[in-house]
Design an enzyme around this catalytic site. Structure first.
Site, PDB file in Angstrom:
ATOM      1  N   GLU A 286       0.822  -1.215   0.000  1.00  0.00           N
ATOM      2  CA  GLU A 286       0.000   0.000   0.000  1.00  0.00           C
ATOM      3  C   GLU A 286       0.859   1.269   0.000  1.00  0.00           C
ATOM      4  OE1 GLU A 286      -2.762  -0.633   3.285  1.00  0.00           O
ATOM      5  OE2 GLU A 286      -4.118  -1.686   1.934  1.00  0.00           O
ATOM      6  N   ASP A 365      -8.870  -8.845   3.728  1.00  0.00           N
ATOM      7  CA  ASP A 365      -8.625  -7.801   4.709  1.00  0.00           C
ATOM      8  C   ASP A 365      -9.718  -7.723   5.766  1.00  0.00           C
ATOM      9  OD1 ASP A 365      -7.449  -5.722   5.963  1.00  0.00           O
ATOM     10  OD2 ASP A 365      -7.855  -4.212   4.439  1.00  0.00           O
ATOM     11  N   GLU A 393     -12.854  -2.357  11.976  1.00  0.00           N
ATOM     12  CA  GLU A 393     -12.845  -1.566  10.743  1.00  0.00           C
ATOM     13  C   GLU A 393     -13.986  -1.940   9.796  1.00  0.00           C
ATOM     14  OE1 GLU A 393      -9.158  -1.763   8.606  1.00  0.00           O
ATOM     15  OE2 GLU A 393      -9.920  -0.601   6.915  1.00  0.00           O
TER      16      GLU A 393
HETATM   17  C1  BDP Z   1      -6.315  -2.222   6.080  1.00  0.00           C
HETATM   18  C2  BDP Z   1      -6.556  -0.836   6.523  1.00  0.00           C
HETATM   19  C3  BDP Z   1      -5.369   0.052   6.377  1.00  0.00           C
HETATM   20  C4  BDP Z   1      -4.153  -0.623   6.976  1.00  0.00           C
HETATM   21  C5  BDP Z   1      -3.951  -1.959   6.321  1.00  0.00           C
HETATM   22  C6  BDP Z   1      -2.811  -2.762   6.917  1.00  0.00           C
HETATM   23  O1  BDP Z   1      -7.654  -0.317   5.801  1.00  0.00           O
HETATM   24  O2  BDP Z   1      -5.673   1.245   7.014  1.00  0.00           O
HETATM   25  O3  BDP Z   1      -3.029   0.169   6.860  1.00  0.00           O
HETATM   26  O4  BDP Z   1      -5.089  -2.743   6.485  1.00  0.00           O
HETATM   27  O5  BDP Z   1      -3.094  -3.758   7.574  1.00  0.00           O
HETATM   28  O6  BDP Z   1      -7.284  -3.007   6.699  1.00  0.00           O
HETATM   29  O7  BDP Z   1      -1.652  -2.447   6.729  1.00  0.00           O
END
Ligand code: BDP
Length: 679
Positions: A286, A365, A393
């Site tokens: 990311e 996720d 989340e």
């Molecule tokens: C996702 C989230 C993000 C996190 C990412 C992670 O939306 O904010 O940074 O995972 O685990 O669930 O790195």
């Protein structure tokens, strides 16, 4: 509000007499920081539960007393206990025993850490007013690393935080008053958590400096507090630190200067914090920097850090949440679910032994329903840690009640068949399946500086349950849930019954009114609360449901789909790959089907969607009635807190129901068999 104290309320006992003999004296056999924490906890608790001020004396004493010590500082033979009892216990284990002379309750750890856990266990027994007449309990944690990951930013915000701001940071610095950090440490150690990373996995500019002299003295202060509750501190790091802090031209893990920079950096950190745990790393994920930039892989990336940490017994927790977040949705062969396995599986055996791969429970996720990540168990020569998300989340953001222990139990009990039948996820996490040197379970924290820590007071149950469950994955959901309710709310049977009902049904309920049959997503982009059926359908994140007028679901089969189903060991691969045998709740995760496809339940997919969405809303209405019946039976503040959130949950559920049902009615043109209104 008492809600601040969570499950450590230490309410006045109704039948204090049955313990009063031993409760007025604490006899202490060791003088360590951790034992002092235990003594303090016990003193305050006894004070509050018995309304007395216990005297603290050195052991041995002739008084009736509660004895705190280790198997080395207390002569166990004198109490008729064989020392060998401890030889099979790991370092964190303990014994609770009412000595035969009925004069002493013994809280004996293998180490002082065990003594602390023994104390919290004993306090649970007292608060639940259980009999201690035959008290003899031997306990040790099943998992080695039991870790909390804060996603706290140094400006005080929390990534995916739903209960206020950080208790660690404020305004680009540590908070001045660390009282809450101490209370957090108490909460963590009371449920057996023994490690924590204190900053977000996404490490931006200022956070990069946490490993510099600017912040290390403060990190040390925090680490000392945590250490006094036997919790080891870790930091998330920025992979580009050698450039950003060291002014090097590269962060290439094979560059000698980079290697040297990390070695010196780690040495510096340990000069401040000798008990430092190590690094948590989100790299090449990311948009975060990582070894890919230099044409290197995860092995080179992690090992350079591991070499630096090795002399100090430090660890690298390397996250496997690595996928292409810039994919083209038109390319249906790209499947995000495959990514962790595709990235890591072939690297088995190449990581140094102080590297641990941290793997999210599912391949996507933290959705309300996902299959178990096929990477778990797929690397027999590489340490693995399982990652859960306590922060809700994608499961209601601590507005909606969603008790996750049942979900985590399913994950832990899942049989991967990695080494034949019985290769459960819990046996991977506890290290026994492959004899991992390091392993365990970590989770994203759900706390912030809200007065009750978790926004919705009922969300405290997820925190509590996480700790208890990872200490011993064989505890039943029922045991954990009952404990939490009794410790938090007392013993009124009506209160226990209603709250237990709500908690135990809440995960299913949330699933009912949100994305159907394992397909996931359908949430508003960015903040992830509330429905948006196509919110992620035509974007770059790899999170699709492929609904059109004919059908819905992601074809992840081996023959016609992305092949993801083939990442599992047999027979799981076969089961998921098969339209007939794939479990209903995961059907749309693995298969693209027409709306008229018949589920194993006998319903069609479209009718299932309608039914569950009506049902989900009805269940929330039922929760509201149940909760309202507790007015006057739980503290007013808590009553209003949960009542308010249930109201918002109802609005959310209605919105989900209407959007989902309308969308699929319009796409499919198939009416609800029961003729309920679709807007
Ligand atoms: C996702 C989230 C993000 C996190 C990412 C992670 O939306 O904010 O940074 O995972 O685990 O669930 O790195």
């Amino acid at each position: 509000t008492n809600s601040y104290h969570c499950w450590l309320q230490y309410r006045k006992l109704e039948n204090a007499e049955k313990y009063s003999k031993i409760a007025s004296t604490i006899a202490v056999a060791d003088d360590t920081v951790v034992i002092n924490s235990a003594v303090n906890e016990l003193k305050n608790a006894l004070n509050s539960m018995f309304d007395i001020t216990p005297s603290v004396q050195p052991f041995p004493t002739n008084e009736y007393s509660i004895v705190l010590g280790t198997y080395e500082s207390v002569d166990l033979e004198e109490f008729g206990i064989a020392r060998e009892l401890f030889s099979n216990l790991n370092e964190e284990g303990y014994l609770l025993k009412y000595a035969e002379n009925q004069k002493q309750v013994l809280l004996i750890g293998k180490t002082d850490q065990g003594t602390l856990y023994a104390t919290f266990h004993f306090l649970r027994i007292l608060q639940r007013e259980e009999s201690i007449d035959d008290l003899e309990i031997i306990e040790a944690p099943k998992n080695q690393l039991r870790m909390m990951n804060q996603w706290d930013n140094i400006d005080g915000s929390i990534e995916r935080g739903y209960s206020g701001n950080s208790i660690f940071f404020n305004d680009n610095d540590f908070t001045n008053d660390l009282t809450r950090v101490r209370d957090y440490a108490r909460l963590l150690s009371s449920v057996g958590v023994n490690a924590i990373s204190i900053n977000n996995v996404n490490v931006w500019d200022i956070e990069t400096n946490l490993i510099s002299e600017k912040f290390l003295p403060k990190v040390k202060e925090v680490a000392d507090i945590l250490e006094s509750y036997a919790i080891t501190t870790y930091l998330s790091i920025n992979y580009a630190s050698p450039m950003e802090l060291g002014n090097l031209e590269s962060a290439d893990p094979l560059n000698e200067e980079v290697e040297k920079w990390w070695a010196e950096k780690v040495e510096e950190i340990y000069s401040y914090i000798p008990e430092f745990g190590g690094f948590v790393v989100k790299a090449d994920s990311e948009g975060r920097p990582g070894p890919f930039t230099y044409g290197r892989g995860h092995v080179e990336g992690a090992n350079v850090l591991a070499r630096a940490l090795k002399p100090f017994n430090g660890k690298v927790v390397w996250r496997c949440f690595v996928y292409n977040c810039l994919q083209d949705w038109r390319d249906r062969k790209t499947d995000r679910a495959r990514a962790a396995y595709d990235n890591f599986k072939s690297l088995d055996g190449q990581f140094l032994d102080n590297v641990i791969l941290q793997i999210k429970n599912g391949p996507m996720d933290f959705q309300v329903r996902e299959p178990v990540s096929p990477l778990l168990g797929a690397m027999k020569d590489t340490n693995q840690v399982l990652e859960f998300q306590i922060a809700q989340e994608y499961t209601g953001q601590q507005i909606d009640v969603c008790y996750l222990i049942p979900q985590w139990k399913e994950v832990l009990n899942f049989d991967t068949y990695a080494k034949g039948e019985g290769s459960t996820v819990k046996s991977i996490a506890d290290g026994s399946l492959y004899g991992y040197k390091h392993s365990g379970i970590a989770a994203v924290s759900n706390i912030g500086d809200d007065i009750n820590w978790t926004g919705n007071t009922l969300a405290q149950a997820n925190f509590y349950g996480f700790g208890r469950l990872i200490w011993n994955p064989d505890l039943t959901t029922d045991e954990i849930t009952k404990d939490w309710i009794h410790l938090t709310f007392g013993n009124d049977p009506k209160v226990v019954e209603e709250i237990e009902y709500m908690l135990l049904h809440s995960w299913r309920t949330y699933e009912n009114y949100t994305a159907p049959l394992g397909v996931g997503w359908m949430v508003n982009p960015d903040h992830h609360y509330g429905p948006n059926v196509e919110g992620y359908e035509y974007s770059k994140w790899g999170t699709y449901h492929f609904a059109d007028r004919d059908g819905i679901g992601v074809d992840r089969t081996i023959e016609t789909g992305t092949g993801y189903a083939g990442q599992y060991f047999e027979p799981n691969a076969k089961v998921y790959n098969s339209l007939e045998n794939c479990p209903d709740e995961l059907l749309l995760f693995f298969h693209h089907v027409p709306y008229t496809h018949k589920l194993q339940s006998g319903e069609t997919v479209i009718q299932h969607i309608y039914n569950t969405h009506y049902q989900g809303v009805e269940e929330v209405e039922d929760f509201i009635q149940r909760w309202n019946s507790l007015k006057g039976k739980v503290e007013d503040w808590v009553f209003e807190n949960v009542k308010d959130r249930l109201q918002r949950q109802l609005e959310n559920a209605i919105e989900w129901r209407d959007r989902i049902n309308t969308y699929f009615y319009r796409k499919s043109g198939i009416p609800d068999q029961q003729g309920r209104p679709i807007y």
